[in-house]
Design a protein around this motif. Sequence first.
Motif, PDB file in Angstrom:
ATOM      1  N   GLY A 260      -5.810   3.201   6.003  1.00  0.00           N
ATOM      2  CA  GLY A 260      -5.320   3.246   4.625  1.00  0.00           C
ATOM      3  C   GLY A 260      -6.332   3.861   3.673  1.00  0.00           C
ATOM      4  O   GLY A 260      -5.962   4.493   2.674  1.00  0.00           O
ATOM      5  N   LYS A 261      -7.605   3.686   3.990  1.00  0.00           N
ATOM      6  CA  LYS A 261      -8.672   4.268   3.166  1.00  0.00           C
ATOM      7  C   LYS A 261      -8.581   5.798   3.188  1.00  0.00           C
ATOM      8  O   LYS A 261      -8.718   6.456   2.149  1.00  0.00           O
ATOM      9  CB  LYS A 261     -10.027   3.800   3.710  1.00  0.00           C
ATOM     10  CG  LYS A 261     -11.211   4.215   2.872  1.00  0.00           C
ATOM     11  CD  LYS A 261     -12.524   3.715   3.446  1.00  0.00           C
ATOM     12  CE  LYS A 261     -12.682   2.220   3.212  1.00  0.00           C
ATOM     13  NZ  LYS A 261     -14.046   1.752   3.535  1.00  0.00           N
TER      14      LYS A 261
ATOM     15  N   PRO B 168       0.791  -1.236   0.000  1.00  0.00           N
ATOM     16  CA  PRO B 168       0.000   0.000   0.000  1.00  0.00           C
ATOM     17  C   PRO B 168       0.821   1.284   0.000  1.00  0.00           C
ATOM     18  O   PRO B 168       0.530   2.205  -0.756  1.00  0.00           O
ATOM     19  CB  PRO B 168      -0.831  -0.127   1.275  1.00  0.00           C
ATOM     20  CG  PRO B 168      -0.990  -1.576   1.471  1.00  0.00           C
ATOM     21  CD  PRO B 168       0.292  -2.200   1.000  1.00  0.00           C
ATOM     22  N   LYS B 169       1.887   1.338   0.828  1.00  0.00           N
ATOM     23  CA  LYS B 169       2.640   2.594   0.924  1.00  0.00           C
ATOM     24  C   LYS B 169       3.379   2.925  -0.375  1.00  0.00           C
ATOM     25  O   LYS B 169       3.493   4.097  -0.756  1.00  0.00           O
ATOM     26  CB  LYS B 169       3.608   2.565   2.107  1.00  0.00           C
ATOM     27  CG  LYS B 169       4.694   1.512   2.046  1.00  0.00           C
ATOM     28  CD  LYS B 169       5.575   1.612   3.291  1.00  0.00           C
ATOM     29  CE  LYS B 169       6.686   0.556   3.249  1.00  0.00           C
ATOM     30  NZ  LYS B 169       7.537   0.629   4.463  1.00  0.00           N
TER      31      LYS B 169
ATOM     32  N   ASP C  33     -10.029   0.843   8.374  1.00  0.00           N
ATOM     33  CA  ASP C  33      -8.616   0.837   7.980  1.00  0.00           C
ATOM     34  C   ASP C  33      -8.175   2.271   7.642  1.00  0.00           C
ATOM     35  O   ASP C  33      -8.735   2.901   6.737  1.00  0.00           O
ATOM     36  CB  ASP C  33      -8.415  -0.073   6.756  1.00  0.00           C
ATOM     37  CG  ASP C  33      -6.933  -0.343   6.478  1.00  0.00           C
ATOM     38  OD1 ASP C  33      -6.090   0.493   6.859  1.00  0.00           O
ATOM     39  OD2 ASP C  33      -6.632  -1.385   5.871  1.00  0.00           O
TER      40      ASP C  33
ATOM     41  N   ASN D  42       1.575   8.587   5.438  1.00  0.00           N
ATOM     42  CA  ASN D  42       1.840   7.206   5.866  1.00  0.00           C
ATOM     43  C   ASN D  42       1.952   7.088   7.377  1.00  0.00           C
ATOM     44  O   ASN D  42       1.489   6.120   7.980  1.00  0.00           O
ATOM     45  CB  ASN D  42       3.137   6.695   5.222  1.00  0.00           C
ATOM     46  CG  ASN D  42       2.860   5.845   4.002  1.00  0.00           C
ATOM     47  OD1 ASN D  42       2.013   4.955   4.019  1.00  0.00           O
ATOM     48  ND2 ASN D  42       3.559   6.131   2.922  1.00  0.00           N
TER      49      ASN D  42
ATOM     50  N   ALA E  89      -5.819   7.499   3.926  1.00  0.00           N
ATOM     51  CA  ALA E  89      -4.539   7.852   3.291  1.00  0.00           C
ATOM     52  C   ALA E  89      -4.664   7.914   1.774  1.00  0.00           C
ATOM     53  O   ALA E  89      -4.207   8.871   1.144  1.00  0.00           O
ATOM     54  CB  ALA E  89      -3.465   6.846   3.702  1.00  0.00           C
TER      55      ALA E  89
ATOM     56  N   MET F 106       0.796   3.911  -3.028  1.00  0.00           N
ATOM     57  CA  MET F 106       0.377   5.289  -2.745  1.00  0.00           C
ATOM     58  C   MET F 106       1.415   6.290  -3.237  1.00  0.00           C
ATOM     59  O   MET F 106       1.077   7.336  -3.800  1.00  0.00           O
ATOM     60  CB  MET F 106       0.140   5.483  -1.251  1.00  0.00           C
ATOM     61  CG  MET F 106      -0.457   6.835  -0.918  1.00  0.00           C
ATOM     62  SD  MET F 106      -1.029   6.973   0.776  1.00  0.00           S
ATOM     63  CE  MET F 106       0.515   7.190   1.624  1.00  0.00           C
TER      64      MET F 106
ATOM     65  N   PHE G  17     -10.354  -1.832   1.230  1.00  0.00           N
ATOM     66  CA  PHE G  17      -9.931  -1.628   2.613  1.00  0.00           C
ATOM     67  C   PHE G  17     -11.089  -1.882   3.569  1.00  0.00           C
ATOM     68  O   PHE G  17     -12.259  -1.670   3.242  1.00  0.00           O
ATOM     69  CB  PHE G  17      -9.422  -0.192   2.813  1.00  0.00           C
ATOM     70  CG  PHE G  17      -8.069   0.071   2.208  1.00  0.00           C
ATOM     71  CD1 PHE G  17      -6.915  -0.295   2.877  1.00  0.00           C
ATOM     72  CD2 PHE G  17      -7.946   0.690   0.966  1.00  0.00           C
ATOM     73  CE1 PHE G  17      -5.661  -0.046   2.323  1.00  0.00           C
ATOM     74  CE2 PHE G  17      -6.708   0.939   0.415  1.00  0.00           C
ATOM     75  CZ  PHE G  17      -5.560   0.562   1.090  1.00  0.00           C
TER      76      PHE G  17
ATOM     77  N   TYR H 222      -1.720   7.959   8.864  1.00  0.00           N
ATOM     78  CA  TYR H 222      -2.795   7.016   8.518  1.00  0.00           C
ATOM     79  C   TYR H 222      -2.211   5.761   7.860  1.00  0.00           C
ATOM     80  O   TYR H 222      -2.406   5.531   6.657  1.00  0.00           O
ATOM     81  CB  TYR H 222      -3.819   7.688   7.587  1.00  0.00           C
ATOM     82  CG  TYR H 222      -4.370   8.977   8.148  1.00  0.00           C
ATOM     83  CD1 TYR H 222      -5.245   8.959   9.223  1.00  0.00           C
ATOM     84  CD2 TYR H 222      -3.972  10.210   7.620  1.00  0.00           C
ATOM     85  CE1 TYR H 222      -5.742  10.145   9.757  1.00  0.00           C
ATOM     86  CE2 TYR H 222      -4.460  11.398   8.147  1.00  0.00           C
ATOM     87  CZ  TYR H 222      -5.343  11.351   9.213  1.00  0.00           C
ATOM     88  OH  TYR H 222      -5.816  12.526   9.757  1.00  0.00           O
ATOM     89  N   PRO H 223      -1.455   4.955   8.641  1.00  0.00           N
ATOM     90  CA  PRO H 223      -0.827   3.757   8.047  1.00  0.00           C
ATOM     91  C   PRO H 223      -1.871   2.686   7.703  1.00  0.00           C
ATOM     92  O   PRO H 223      -2.789   2.417   8.482  1.00  0.00           O
ATOM     93  CB  PRO H 223       0.096   3.270   9.164  1.00  0.00           C
ATOM     94  CG  PRO H 223      -0.521   3.792  10.426  1.00  0.00           C
ATOM     95  CD  PRO H 223      -1.174   5.080  10.070  1.00  0.00           C
ATOM     96  N   ALA H 224      -1.715   2.093   6.517  1.00  0.00           N
ATOM     97  CA  ALA H 224      -2.655   1.052   6.069  1.00  0.00           C
ATOM     98  C   ALA H 224      -2.435  -0.243   6.848  1.00  0.00           C
ATOM     99  O   ALA H 224      -1.298  -0.639   7.098  1.00  0.00           O
ATOM    100  CB  ALA H 224      -2.485   0.812   4.579  1.00  0.00           C
TER     101      ALA H 224
END
Length: 471
Positions: free
Chosen positions: A183-184, A139-140, A181, A247, A186, A143, A177, A250-252
Motif C-alpha cells: 500500500g505504501k 485504503p483503496k 506493505d 490496486n 500504491a 486512494m 503503513f 500493489y494492494p494495501a
Amino acid sequence: MRFSMQYLLPVLIPLIVLLLPASAFPVEGLTVIQQRVIAIFLLAALCWVLEPIPIYATSVVIIVLELLLLSDKGLYLFRLDEGSPQFGDLLNHSDIMATFASPIIMLFLGGFFLAMAATKYRLDVNLARVLLKPFGTQPKFVMFGLMMITAVFSMFMSNTATTAMMLSILAPVIALFGPKDPGKIAFALCIPVAANIGGIGTPIGTPPNAIALKYLTGENMITFGEWMFFGVPFVAVLLVFAWGLINAMYPAEQDKIELTIKGTFLKTPKAITVYLTFGLTIVLWLMGTAHGMNSYTVSLIPVAIFSLTGIINKEDLKKISWDVLWLVSGGIALGLALDQTGLARLMVHSIPFDQFSPYVVLVGSAVLCLLMANFMSHTATANLLMPIMAALGTSMTSLVPLGGEITLILVVTFAASLGMSLPISTPPNALAHATGHVESNQMARVGVIIGVVGVILSFGMIWLLHMIDHI
C-alpha cells in the motif's frame, strides 16, 4: 566519455549539417535557410535529450540563433546571398521575438497566477480536505479520492506543484503503513500517475496541450470548453483504469487509514477575491467564445485582478515557473521556423506518406511520441514533433476520413503526456521516486501499461468524437 559526448554531440552534429552541401540531403529544393533550420532543430533535439544545458536555456538559444541566422535583422555575414533562389526567405524578426509573448504563454501565465493564489490562500489544501471526506477510511477508496483530487487540481495547476502538495499531505499517512506493505508503493505512485493523467483534461493542464492549440486554428480550432468536453471523459476513464491497475498490482494490507488535513477556508477580503476570481475564470473558460473573448484574453483577467489587489506581489512573481514559459516559447519559435521557411512541408512531401495506411501513420506517430516522452521532457517532445505532425496532417488526404490534422495532433498530444514510465519521464515521477517509497521498476511496470492503454483509449475517444461530429 558520456560527459564529453553530452557536450560534443549537440555542437558537432548541427555544425556538420551547416557545412554540408545542399546536394548531400535527400530532399530536392532545400534552401540555405532551411538547411540552417535543420541544424537548429538538431541542436534543440540533442540539447533537450542529452541536457548539456538546462532545457529552458536551450529554448532561449533557439530563439537567439533564429534571430542571428534566419531573421531579416540577423548578422550581415549570414545574409550575403539574400535574394538568390537557393537562399530562401528570411523570417521577420518581430515574429520570432513575439514567441516570448505568444497567446499560449499568456494562457500559461494566467494558469500560474491562479495556482499561486490558490496555494497562497490555502484554497487547494482546503478543497482537498473537503473533497476527501466522502471517501471513508478504506485504503483503496481513499486512494481513489486522492487520485481524483490530484487529477482535478492538475487540470488547472502545474502537475509538479500539485504532486508536491499532495505528497506532503500524504507523508504522515504513508508512514502508517508497514515497511513491506505494498500500500505504501500504491499511495506514493498514485499521485504522480493522477497528476500526469489529469493534466490532459484542459488546455492549461500541461504544456503539450498548449503547444497543440498553436496548431489547432481556423476550421480546426478547439475552445477551452470543447477541449474539456473530450479531455475530461478521457481523464476519468484512464484514471479509473489506473486506480484499478495500481490496486491490483500493489494492494494495501492495512484495512483502515486516517487522513488528517487541518485548516479552514479563509474569509479575508483577499481570500474571497481569490475564490471568486478562480470560479469566474473557469466559468469564462468553459463558456468558450460565447462572451466574445477567447481563452487567452480570459487568462489575463486573474493576472490583472491579483496584481491590482496585491494578492500576487513582486516577491510572488519571482516564484513563477519562468523556465516553463521559456521552454514553451522556444518550442513555438522552432515551430515557427519549420513552418514559415517551408521546411516542415518539404520534409513531409519528400516522404510518400499517402502510400501508407492512415492507421499506420497515426499509430506510428503516437508510439514515437510516447517513446520520446518517456526519455525526455513532455514539452520538448511536443515542441519537436508538433510542427511536423501539423504539416503531415494537412498534406495527407487519406487522413481526412479519420479527422485529418486535428486527429493526428490530438493523438500525439495525448501520447506526449502519457510518457510516465521512468523517474526522469516527468517531474511528478521524480518527486514520487524521491520519497523512497517507490522504485524505478515498480514505476515502469505501471507507467508502460497506462501509457499503452492511454494511447489506445485516445484513438477510441477521438474516433468516437469524429463519428458523433458526422451524425
